[in-house]
Design an enzyme around this catalytic site. Structure first.
Site, PDB file in Angstrom:
ATOM      1  N   LYS A   1       1.122 -10.138   3.396  1.00  0.00           N
ATOM      2  CA  LYS A   1       0.255 -10.438   2.242  1.00  0.00           C
ATOM      3  C   LYS A   1       0.106 -11.954   2.143  1.00  0.00           C
ATOM      4  CE  LYS A   1      -0.223  -8.276  -2.281  1.00  0.00           C
ATOM      5  NZ  LYS A   1      -1.635  -7.957  -2.212  1.00  0.00           N
TER       6      LYS A   1
HETATM    7  N1  PMP Z   1      -4.483  -3.633   0.872  1.00  0.00           N
HETATM    8  C1  PMP Z   1      -4.629  -4.881   0.405  1.00  0.00           C
HETATM    9  C2  PMP Z   1      -5.440  -5.851   1.193  1.00  0.00           C
HETATM   10  C3  PMP Z   1      -4.053  -5.249  -0.818  1.00  0.00           C
HETATM   11  O1  PMP Z   1      -4.217  -6.491  -1.284  1.00  0.00           O
HETATM   12  C4  PMP Z   1      -3.318  -4.304  -1.548  1.00  0.00           C
HETATM   13  C5  PMP Z   1      -2.717  -4.665  -2.873  1.00  0.00           C
HETATM   14  N2  PMP Z   1      -1.443  -5.188  -2.735  1.00  0.00           N
HETATM   15  C6  PMP Z   1      -3.163  -3.015  -1.012  1.00  0.00           C
HETATM   16  C7  PMP Z   1      -3.752  -2.716   0.197  1.00  0.00           C
HETATM   17  C8  PMP Z   1      -2.330  -1.976  -1.701  1.00  0.00           C
HETATM   18  O2  PMP Z   1      -0.970  -2.259  -1.516  1.00  0.00           O
HETATM   19  P1  PMP Z   1       0.118  -1.834  -2.603  1.00  0.00           P
HETATM   20  O3  PMP Z   1      -0.082  -0.397  -2.851  1.00  0.00           O
HETATM   21  O4  PMP Z   1       1.414  -2.123  -1.941  1.00  0.00           O
HETATM   22  O5  PMP Z   1      -0.146  -2.662  -3.794  1.00  0.00           O
END
Ligand code: PMP
Length: 303
Positions: free
Chosen positions: A155
């Site tokens: 991320k």
């Molecule tokens: N893909 C991206 C690009 C994101 O930014 C997010 C949000 N964090 C997600 C998927 C979903 O991930 P999560 O369920 O861990 O929040």
């Protein structure tokens, strides 16, 4: 933003948490972060952080990819997150943003020999995207960043330029969000959320090797689908045109929660209404995060 934030090793008022214009992370996008939600339960009069350990474990892995050292363990970070929330004491749904960033003040993008810092703040947050009516989305003309360019599984702040371009285009064209394909033309995910579709009663979602973030909500929903609804789950490449013939579809993510999709590129998903499996999973998810499912209490960390 809530008034107390964690910055450079201590809790300070938010107005004191400032970084220099010469900060490496500001100049080159070299920070990694998490988005975590805490849900207020009106019944219990308590705030529950949803799966914080998994978020901090992912933060550690994202840091590793950017060659950053996160000194605290994920368990210690969960505790710090609880402290942040108890200082601010919100009585509403809240979003927490921890960030690990390259803190050196210098020109030059190398990741080596740079000081790493950690900060964390929280803001009130309701729905990031509609979860009630069903949204209309479009396939973006932007492609998802590739693992060999900027890895989507980490991320990384810099890669959210990709998200921003796709999201902005979608909004300017009056869509709620975008579905982003990778360079091979397969479905990666939404702008900042994962995508799950239903075909013939089975949940289908792109594999983690398809340039997606390995979403915690995605994993949660797949587990709920199997354990609570007895559904089959398939992780495999998804073609663009499968989006047009899917029976049901939804986005899932910490921000997006479970957001039903009722049209893609002006094709109705199923009959254009929120599908029954999507509805059941959405209801289960909202029960889960407010700590109403006893079998999953370990995922809801009380503040
Ligand atoms: N893909 C991206 C690009 C994101 O930014 C997010 C949000 N964090 C997600 C998927 C979903 O991930 P999560 O369920 O861990 O929040």
């Amino acid at each position: 933003m809530f008034s107390t934030v964690f910055f450079e090793g201590k809790f300070v008022p938010s107005y004191e948490a400032k970084i220099s214009v010469a900060t490496h992370a500001f100049l080159y996008g070299t920070s990694v972060f998490e988005g975590i939600r805490a849900y207020w339960s009106d019944t219990d009069k308590k705030l529950y952080i949803f799966r914080p350990l998994e978020h901090f474990q992912r933060l550690k892995l994202s840091s590793k990819i950017l060659r950053m050292e996160l000194k605290r363990s994920p368990e210690e970070l969960v505790e710090l997150c609880r402290q942040l929330l108890s200082f601010n004491n919100p009585k509403e749904d809240t979003y927490i943003r921890p960030i690990v960033y390259k803190a050196d003040l210098r020109i030059g993008p190398s990741l080596l020999n740079s000081k790493d810092e950690f900060c964390m703040f929280a803001v009130p947050m309701g729905d990031y995207i509609d979860t009630t009516k069903g949204i209309s989305v479009a396939v973006s003309s932007w492609r998802r960043v590739e693992d060999n360019a900027i890895p989507a599984r980490a991320k990384i702040a810099g890669s959210y330029v990709n998200t921003a371009l796709a999201k902005t285009d979608a909004l300017l064209s009056n869509f709620a969000d975008a579905i982003v394909l990778d360079e091979s033309g397969h479905v990666a995910e939404g702008s900042a959320m994962n995508l799950i579709m239903v075909r013939n009663g089975k949940l289908i979602t792109s594999p983690i090797t398809e340039n997606i973030l390995e979403g915690i909500t995605r994993a949660t929903i797949l587990e709920l689908a199997v354990k609570e609804l007895g559904l089959q789950v398939e992780e495999r490449s998804i073609d663009r045109t499968e989006l047009y013939i899917a029976d049901e579809m939804f986005f899932c993510g910490t921000g997006a929660q479970v957001s039903p999709i009722t049209s893609v590129d002006y094709y109705n998903v199923g009959n254009g209404q929120i599908g029954p499996i999507t509805s059941q999973l959405k209801n289960l998810y909202f029960d889960l995060v407010r700590n109403r499912l006893p079998q999953y209490v370990h995922w809801c960390v009380e503040v």
